[in-house]
Design a protein around this motif. Sequence first.
Motif, PDB file in Angstrom:
ATOM      1  N   ASP B  62       4.197   2.112   4.359  1.00  0.00           N
ATOM      2  CA  ASP B  62       5.058   1.022   4.836  1.00  0.00           C
ATOM      3  C   ASP B  62       5.785   1.388   6.131  1.00  0.00           C
ATOM      4  OD1 ASP B  62       6.565   2.981   3.694  1.00  0.00           O
ATOM      5  OD2 ASP B  62       7.911   1.653   2.598  1.00  0.00           O
ATOM      6  N   LYS B  63       5.188   2.306   6.932  1.00  0.00           N
ATOM      7  CA  LYS B  63       5.875   2.791   8.136  1.00  0.00           C
ATOM      8  C   LYS B  63       6.130   1.707   9.180  1.00  0.00           C
ATOM      9  CE  LYS B  63       1.403   4.423   9.749  1.00  0.00           C
ATOM     10  NZ  LYS B  63       0.776   3.967   8.481  1.00  0.00           N
ATOM     11  N   GLY B  64       5.254   0.671   9.223  1.00  0.00           N
ATOM     12  CA  GLY B  64       5.458  -0.435  10.164  1.00  0.00           C
ATOM     13  C   GLY B  64       5.540   0.036  11.599  1.00  0.00           C
ATOM     14  N   LEU B  66       7.373   2.137  12.961  1.00  0.00           N
ATOM     15  CA  LEU B  66       7.704   3.548  13.188  1.00  0.00           C
ATOM     16  C   LEU B  66       6.468   4.381  13.517  1.00  0.00           C
ATOM     17  CD1 LEU B  66      10.360   4.053  10.371  1.00  0.00           C
ATOM     18  CD2 LEU B  66      10.706   3.415  12.757  1.00  0.00           C
TER      19      LEU B  66
END
Lengths: 155, 419
Positions: B62-64, B66
Amino acid sequence: MTPRRLRVAPGSPFQLLLLACSFALAAYAGIRLLAGDWFAVALWIVGAALLHDLVLVPLYAAADRAVIHGLAAAGQRAWTPYVRVPAALSALLLLVWFPLISGRSAERYRLATGLSPDGFLTRWLLIAAVLFGGSAALLALRVRRAAKQRPPAPH
Amino acid sequence: MRDQDRLPTSPGFWRSPLRGPWFTSVLGLVLLVGITVLFVTGLVSYAAYNPGLSPVNDTTPDKGLLGFYLFAWPTDPVWLYRLTQGVHVTLGITLIPVLLAKLWSVVPRLFALPPARSVAHALERISLLLLVGGGLFEFTTGVLNIQLDYVFPGSFYPLHFYGAWVFFAAFVAHAVLKTPTALRTVRRRLRDEPEEGVEPAADTLVSPRPDRPTVSRRGAFGLVGGGSLLLFLTTVGQSLGGPFRRTALLAPHGTADPNGGPNGFQINKTAAYAGITAADTHEDAWRLVVTGRTGTVRLSRAQLLQLPLHSSSLPIACVEGWSTADQWWRGVRLRDLAALVGHDGDPPDVLVESLQRHGAFRRAALRANQVADPRTLLALYVNGEELSPDHGHPARVIVPAAPGVLNTKWVGRLTFGAL
């Protein structure tokens, strides 16, 4: 004392904008950081700050003060650094390498790395002994030099 | 003692004559440079895992945004990850005394009253909680992880990665707000102009009723620097390897190499730890399953040895910061194995699966550029001898410049082009 303000001052607009950006990024990452066990993670972050500021700092400050007062009571205030430096350095090494020195993770360490977990405590004690020993030797040298420079007492 | 000085909220409570703008500024500027290097090398290490390549490499799905900067991790120079991760861990450990001294120097601020002079000031103080808590969280999780003391609440990778971004968000704001003052203080001091704010005032950290000094400022810097030097000297050897490993007296992979002989170099996880038994890897039982465009091939170790064998000298470099000098590996090129199953000339990505039944990285994906590199091997020998069980017998992957954990041991299956 500045007079009590009646209304809340907003402060610098630049600072407000900067902090808003900072919080936005922190929140974006923070949501992901807290996605698992959010309470435990939050506890670790807040706890780390509190533990440091309210436990660790007062603890080593008190220890330092005890050393200073103890030596001052013995009339040897100038000896302070000779105790403080080796003690601080030894404590620092213990703080950083505590899991290995204390053997907390010894079994996992042995099984995972194939190395012996037994040497860490011994090596830390040896380093501390060298630090304190070196410090004592320097102090002895200094005391002797001071004694030589003093004119001999009249008979 | 005046009554009001009994409380830490009173400036008079803080007696050390060391505190002041000069002390805090110098430590702050050291951390400004040091923590920036830590953050960048940390992001580099994150990219080195190729988390964008396959879910099996990605502990942070779920780093999106980043992961905005992710790039294909190169295979040159072969010591790249040794260097970046060695710097990350060794520098982090070296900075601990500086961090502690910096926090000590500003601790009166924690108690300063009034709690907020303005909205901006209130927000800044909240931001400082993220700065101090986040910073200590990053240092603590890192220091615990390299000592295999997994007490932190969750998996290390996501905690340390997302924690780094929270910390860095607060760090940047703090740096923007404070660096100009710190630079001004240092510049003025170097020009021998009178120090601004030596007069005790609420916001200068200078004690209004200082104790008699027991150490000079120079002496205090010496103690902090000495602590850093001591930590550095007792740690860096685990990243340099060779004769220097002996000097890393307290580092987890210092002082000694396991056993002796050609297989006597550092081990991340032993066969016993990974749950690999002799029955799994026995000549009669073990087969390498290679799948690709043209189907599946099963190879015994004897059949593998019939393929062209090649050598390459490559290090093992762990995310924990330790590494080995180059070892001399011998085995089959991964791109030759790709060619066996229909990927001639232009090898694709590969999914490598270990015989390990558990462990976060028992499956790992390698990118096409890593597969294509002629130095990337399915190694059968190291330093002229068969691999030992702890180094991945009967076969392991070794990739130039990749993080250690992507050099999968006890390989059972290679699947080309299926990511």
